[in-house]
Design an enzyme around this catalytic site. Structure first.
Site, PDB file in Angstrom:
ATOM      1  N   ASN A  13       0.565   5.125  -0.300  1.00 28.64           N
ATOM      2  CA  ASN A  13       0.063   4.517  -1.536  1.00 28.64           C
ATOM      3  C   ASN A  13      -1.458   4.635  -1.517  1.00 28.64           C
ATOM      4  OD1 ASN A  13      -0.654   2.917  -3.683  1.00 28.64           O
ATOM      5  ND2 ASN A  13      -0.094   0.977  -2.709  1.00 28.64           N
ATOM      6  N   LYS A  15      -3.491   3.808  -3.755  1.00 32.09           N
ATOM      7  CA  LYS A  15      -4.140   2.744  -4.527  1.00 32.09           C
ATOM      8  C   LYS A  15      -5.191   3.349  -5.477  1.00 32.09           C
ATOM      9  CE  LYS A  15      -3.306  -0.291  -0.653  1.00 32.09           C
ATOM     10  NZ  LYS A  15      -3.267  -1.686  -0.280  1.00 32.09           N
ATOM     11  N   HIS A 101       4.487  -3.910  -6.425  1.00 33.56           N
ATOM     12  CA  HIS A 101       3.513  -4.029  -5.325  1.00 33.56           C
ATOM     13  C   HIS A 101       2.807  -5.391  -5.418  1.00 33.56           C
ATOM     14  CE1 HIS A 101       0.114  -3.278  -2.701  1.00 33.56           C
ATOM     15  NE2 HIS A 101       0.809  -2.270  -2.202  1.00 33.56           N
ATOM     16  N   GLU A 103      -0.148  -6.221  -5.006  1.00 34.16           N
ATOM     17  CA  GLU A 103      -1.437  -6.214  -5.713  1.00 34.16           C
ATOM     18  C   GLU A 103      -1.224  -6.295  -7.221  1.00 34.16           C
ATOM     19  OE1 GLU A 103      -3.132  -2.787  -3.755  1.00 34.16           O
ATOM     20  OE2 GLU A 103      -3.282  -3.951  -1.904  1.00 34.16           O
ATOM     21  N   GLU A 178       6.867  -5.813   2.510  1.00 32.07           N
ATOM     22  CA  GLU A 178       5.425  -5.832   2.724  1.00 32.07           C
ATOM     23  C   GLU A 178       4.931  -7.273   2.719  1.00 32.07           C
ATOM     24  OE1 GLU A 178       3.627  -1.787   1.635  1.00 32.07           O
ATOM     25  OE2 GLU A 178       3.451  -3.067  -0.123  1.00 32.07           O
ATOM     26  N   GLY A 184      -3.615  -4.521   3.917  1.00 28.07           N
ATOM     27  CA  GLY A 184      -5.056  -4.270   3.904  1.00 28.07           C
ATOM     28  C   GLY A 184      -5.854  -5.212   4.784  1.00 28.07           C
ATOM     29  N   SER A 224      -0.678  -2.670   6.709  1.00 29.63           N
ATOM     30  CA  SER A 224      -1.617  -2.235   7.760  1.00 29.63           C
ATOM     31  C   SER A 224      -0.990  -1.307   8.783  1.00 29.63           C
ATOM     32  CB  SER A 224      -2.252  -3.453   8.448  1.00 29.63           C
ATOM     33  OG  SER A 224      -3.009  -4.194   7.518  1.00 29.63           O
TER      34      SER A 224
HETATM   35  C1  PEP Z   1       0.256  -0.907   0.593  1.00 27.81           C
HETATM   36  O1  PEP Z   1      -0.641  -0.638  -0.199  1.00 27.81           O
HETATM   37  O2  PEP Z   1       1.439  -0.911   0.224  1.00 27.81           O
HETATM   38  C2  PEP Z   1      -0.113  -1.225   1.977  1.00 27.81           C
HETATM   39  C3  PEP Z   1       0.830  -1.539   2.823  1.00 27.81           C
HETATM   40  O3  PEP Z   1      -1.443  -1.167   2.292  1.00 27.81           O
HETATM   41  P1  PEP Z   1      -2.093  -1.165   3.771  1.00 27.81           P
HETATM   42  O4  PEP Z   1      -1.296  -0.186   4.607  1.00 27.81           O
HETATM   43  O5  PEP Z   1      -3.496  -0.739   3.571  1.00 27.81           O
HETATM   44  O6  PEP Z   1      -1.963  -2.552   4.314  1.00 27.81           O
END
Ligand code: PEP
Length: 275
Positions: A13, A15, A101, A103, A178, A184, A224
């Protein structure tokens, strides 16, 4: 025992990173560094980079089996929705889409009701959905993580029908667990926590009547993930890969993550009796 058709998936992803100018080159670099036929690879750039990424991947032998995904989709087919993108608009640009997601739940105030409508629409329009679910830190600390994720799955997928045939193809619906506090932040869940949550997710999918009681649905971990942390998750038979954010912009990281995923994919293939 892992159903034979559950693939190992690494989805990136991106982003709100990359531009139409540089996204194609990055996609090809990643494709070349992660050329593993046993792993399903998907890159999800911003909308404006979908076409350059699609074109660059199609033009490179290492890129032709890399899936392209959008990071969001609207639940209506068309209409007065300024700034939005519908599933038919994605036709020819993306075959996958991330829905729900955290976010977007946080910044665009997407509710489970919205997400349910988006999932239905995306599936109707033939997209492969990666549905994201996960608890907040206070919900985990209060011991409610599994209740929260169970509720999200039931609400986000209520009434979604997935035929046996589509489910058997393996990737029409993928769930990404997640934990919001891990996205992040550099913090990850523990592998055994992710595995327990995969069980919760599959039990809810089974109650909803999804084919195979959820056993056929890939469950990814996201939060992460790096080449250093992926091992802990792929060591769990119930985890089928990763949704990778920040590290998915780094070819070296993606190379390490996909190489580890290929070990799992090959081990699964060898453990599956020829059928
Ligand atoms: C994501 O954007 O779905 C995600 C898991 O981000 P990150 O790996 O940066 O934590």
């Amino acid at each position: 025992m892992i159903p034979a058709m559950r693939p190992v998936i690494v989805a990136g992803n991106w982003k709100m990173h990359t531009t139409p100018h540089d996204a194609g080159e990055l996609a090809v670099t990643i494709a070349r560094r992660t050329h593993e036929p046993d792993v399903v690879r998907v890159l999800c750039p911003p909308y404006v980079c979908l076409a350059p990424v699609r074109d660059a991947l199609a033009a490179d032998p290492a890129g032709q089996d890399v899936g392209v995904g959008a990071q969001n989709v609207h639940d209506h087919l068309a209409g007065a929705y300024t700034g939005e993108v519908s599933a038919p608009m994605l036709r020819g640009l993306a075959t996958w889409v991330i829905v729900g997601h955290s976010e977007r739940r946080r910044d665009a105030h997407e509710t489970d009701e919205h997400i349910n409508a988006k999932v239905r629409r995306a599936l109707e329009e033939g997209l492969r959905v990666i549905l994201c679910v996960g608890e907040q830190l206070d919900e985990r600390e209060d011991g409610h993580a599994e209740t929260v994720v169970d509720r999200q799955i039931r609400r986000d997928l209520e009434g979604v029908e997935l035929s046996h045939q589509r489910a058997a193809e393996g990737t029409w619906l993928t769930v990404a667990y997640e934990p919001v506090w891990a996205i992040g932040t550099g913090r990850t869940a523990r592998g055994d926590d992710a595995a327990r949550m995969a069980g919760t997710i599959r039990a809810a999918l089974g109650d909803l009547g999804l084919p195979g009681g959820g056993d056929l649905t890939p469950v990814l971990y996201g939060g992460s993930v790096t080449s250093a942390s992926i091992d802990e998750f792929l060591a769990e038979p119930s985890i089928d890969g990763a949704l990778v954010g920040g590290a998915s912009l780094k070819p070296d990281e993606m190379a390490g993550i996909v190489a580890r995923a290929a070990l799992t994919a090959r081990a699964r293939r060898e453990a599956t009796p020829p059928g």
